[in-house]
Design a protein around this motif. Structure first.
Motif, PDB file in Angstrom:
ATOM      1  N   ARG A 153       0.839  -1.203   0.000  1.00 18.01           N
ATOM      2  CA  ARG A 153       0.000   0.000   0.000  1.00 18.01           C
ATOM      3  C   ARG A 153       0.872   1.250   0.000  1.00 18.01           C
ATOM      4  NH1 ARG A 153      -0.778   3.367   3.619  1.00 18.01           N
ATOM      5  NH2 ARG A 153      -0.267   2.000   5.343  1.00 18.01           N
TER       6      ARG A 153
ATOM      7  N   ARG B 279       2.306   1.757  -3.435  1.00 13.47           N
ATOM      8  CA  ARG B 279       1.293   2.283  -4.371  1.00 13.47           C
ATOM      9  C   ARG B 279       1.091   3.782  -4.125  1.00 13.47           C
ATOM     10  NH1 ARG B 279      -1.222  -2.710  -3.260  1.00 13.47           N
ATOM     11  NH2 ARG B 279      -2.470  -1.730  -1.633  1.00 13.47           N
TER      12      ARG B 279
ATOM     13  N   LYS C   7       4.039   5.723  -5.558  1.00 10.44           N
ATOM     14  CA  LYS C   7       3.962   5.826  -7.015  1.00 10.44           C
ATOM     15  C   LYS C   7       3.028   6.976  -7.409  1.00 10.44           C
ATOM     16  CE  LYS C   7       3.198   2.916 -11.064  1.00 10.44           C
ATOM     17  NZ  LYS C   7       2.895   1.549 -11.501  1.00 10.44           N
TER      18      LYS C   7
END
Length: 75
Positions: free
Chosen positions: A47, A50, A53
């Motif tokens: 998580r 992500r 990113k």
């Protein structure tokens, strides 16, 4: 999701928190994410990655690696 995945820290050894954003100037994690990382389970680490990113994209700091699917290797 299996907890035996090896997920290295996103730290790039440029460890300074930006006072305006609260993100590390190197890896773009928050202080809470940095502190959580050593004890985080696989799901939490994924998580965080992500979220990083998305932050890099929003800041225009993407690389070729951001466009490739992430390889996950088992230990």
């Amino acid at each position: 999701m299996s907890d035996d995945l090896i997920i290295p820290s996103p730290c790039i050894a440029v460890c300074r928190l930006d006072p305006d954003t609260g993100f590390c100037q190197g890896c773009m994690r928050t202080a809470a994410e940095i502190g959580t990382w050593p004890m985080a389970d696989t799901e939490t680490r994924l998580r965080i990655l992500r979220d990083l990113k998305a932050r890099r994209r929003a800041a225009g700091r993407t690389s070729a690696a951001d466009s490739r699917p992430r390889r996950r290797s088992k230990s």
